[in-house]
Scaffold this motif. Structure first.
Motif, PDB file in Angstrom:
ATOM      1  N   UNK A 180      11.396   4.930  11.663  1.00  0.00           N
ATOM      2  CA  UNK A 180      11.473   6.390  11.635  1.00  0.00           C
ATOM      3  C   UNK A 180      12.862   6.774  11.165  1.00  0.00           C
ATOM      4  N   UNK A 181      12.913   7.917  10.514  1.00  0.00           N
ATOM      5  CA  UNK A 181      14.145   8.366   9.881  1.00  0.00           C
ATOM      6  C   UNK A 181      14.329   9.859  10.083  1.00  0.00           C
ATOM      7  N   UNK A 182      15.550  10.290   9.905  1.00  0.00           N
ATOM      8  CA  UNK A 182      15.867  11.705   9.885  1.00  0.00           C
ATOM      9  C   UNK A 182      16.325  12.033   8.472  1.00  0.00           C
TER      10      UNK A 182
ATOM     11  N   UNK B 141      21.995  25.443   7.581  1.00  0.00           N
ATOM     12  CA  UNK B 141      21.461  24.085   7.622  1.00  0.00           C
ATOM     13  C   UNK B 141      20.192  24.139   6.781  1.00  0.00           C
ATOM     14  N   UNK B 142      19.976  23.113   5.972  1.00  0.00           N
ATOM     15  CA  UNK B 142      18.765  23.139   5.159  1.00  0.00           C
ATOM     16  C   UNK B 142      18.007  21.818   5.258  1.00  0.00           C
ATOM     17  N   UNK B 143      16.703  21.956   5.301  1.00  0.00           N
ATOM     18  CA  UNK B 143      15.765  20.839   5.205  1.00  0.00           C
ATOM     19  C   UNK B 143      16.040  19.709   6.192  1.00  0.00           C
ATOM     20  N   UNK B 144      15.484  19.836   7.371  1.00  0.00           N
ATOM     21  CA  UNK B 144      15.595  18.811   8.403  1.00  0.00           C
ATOM     22  C   UNK B 144      14.182  18.315   8.716  1.00  0.00           C
ATOM     23  N   UNK B 145      13.946  17.031   8.498  1.00  0.00           N
ATOM     24  CA  UNK B 145      12.617  16.443   8.670  1.00  0.00           C
ATOM     25  C   UNK B 145      12.723  15.093   9.364  1.00  0.00           C
ATOM     26  N   UNK B 146      11.816  14.824  10.274  1.00  0.00           N
ATOM     27  CA  UNK B 146      11.696  13.495  10.864  1.00  0.00           C
ATOM     28  C   UNK B 146      10.564  12.792  10.122  1.00  0.00           C
ATOM     29  N   UNK B 147      10.835  11.587   9.655  1.00  0.00           N
ATOM     30  CA  UNK B 147       9.844  10.792   8.938  1.00  0.00           C
ATOM     31  C   UNK B 147       9.473   9.587   9.802  1.00  0.00           C
ATOM     32  N   UNK B 148       8.174   9.340   9.945  1.00  0.00           N
ATOM     33  CA  UNK B 148       7.687   8.188  10.694  1.00  0.00           C
ATOM     34  C   UNK B 148       6.835   7.351   9.745  1.00  0.00           C
ATOM     35  N   UNK B 149       7.155   6.064   9.659  1.00  0.00           N
ATOM     36  CA  UNK B 149       6.356   5.156   8.834  1.00  0.00           C
ATOM     37  C   UNK B 149       5.505   4.287   9.750  1.00  0.00           C
ATOM     38  N   UNK B 150       4.205   4.332   9.529  1.00  0.00           N
ATOM     39  CA  UNK B 150       3.258   3.512  10.277  1.00  0.00           C
ATOM     40  C   UNK B 150       2.179   3.040   9.324  1.00  0.00           C
ATOM     41  N   UNK B 151       1.799   1.797   9.454  1.00  0.00           N
ATOM     42  CA  UNK B 151       0.763   1.223   8.579  1.00  0.00           C
ATOM     43  C   UNK B 151       1.087   1.454   7.106  1.00  0.00           C
ATOM     44  N   UNK B 152       2.355   1.297   6.750  1.00  0.00           N
ATOM     45  CA  UNK B 152       2.850   1.434   5.376  1.00  0.00           C
ATOM     46  C   UNK B 152       2.668   2.832   4.789  1.00  0.00           C
ATOM     47  N   UNK B 153       2.555   3.841   5.637  1.00  0.00           N
ATOM     48  CA  UNK B 153       2.416   5.224   5.180  1.00  0.00           C
ATOM     49  C   UNK B 153       3.439   6.090   5.913  1.00  0.00           C
TER      50      UNK B 153
END
Length: 135
Positions: free
Chosen positions: A48-50, A88-100
């Motif tokens: 997971x990433x920010x 502040x602009x564009x804040x997203x949490x990204x979660x990678x699971x099952x290669x998606x």
């Protein structure tokens, strides 16, 4: 086929909730992301990433930032070098699971720093939660 556990048609009961974007079923060890039909097994989370502006911070970067406490975590990354009248602009949490990759948009576009603090705090709580369940 690839060893991933498919969780289709699984009843999901949220035992913990972070706004409407991220929910957790403690009994089945599943997360649910708003806009994603199928719950995700925690063991299938690869990373997971920010994403903030045009930069990406992965779990290691976030963990190092949070060593000094919450102030130096997501809040510290986002607020560093900003003033109360800035945006502040564009804040997203990204979660990678099952290669998606799955996105949890926290701030889309621009928002004044003083208005964004509670949203940034929610993002920090989600990252801490992901740290907790993926240990």
């Amino acid at each position: 086929m690839f060893g991933f556990k498919k969780k289709e048609n699984v009843e999901f009961e949220a035992t913990r909730k972070f706004s409407d974007y991220l929910m957790y079923d403690e009994n089945r060890n599943l997360i649910k992301i708003k806009g994603v039909k199928t719950p995700i097994a925690v063991e299938d989370i690869q990373l997971y990433q920010l994403k903030y502006g045009n930069k990406t911070y992965d779990r290691v970067d976030l963990g190092e930032a949070m060593v000094g406490g919450a102030l130096f975590g997501v809040l510290g990354i986002v607020m560093a070098g900003t003033h109360k009248d800035e945006y502040i602009s564009n804040l997203t949490i990204m979660i990678k699971a099952n290669d998606k990759f799955y996105s949890i948009p926290m701030i889309i576009g621009k928002m004044k720093v003083n208005l964004a603090k509670s949203i940034v705090s929610q993002a920090e709580q989600m990252i801490a939660f992901l740290d907790e369940i993926t240990k």
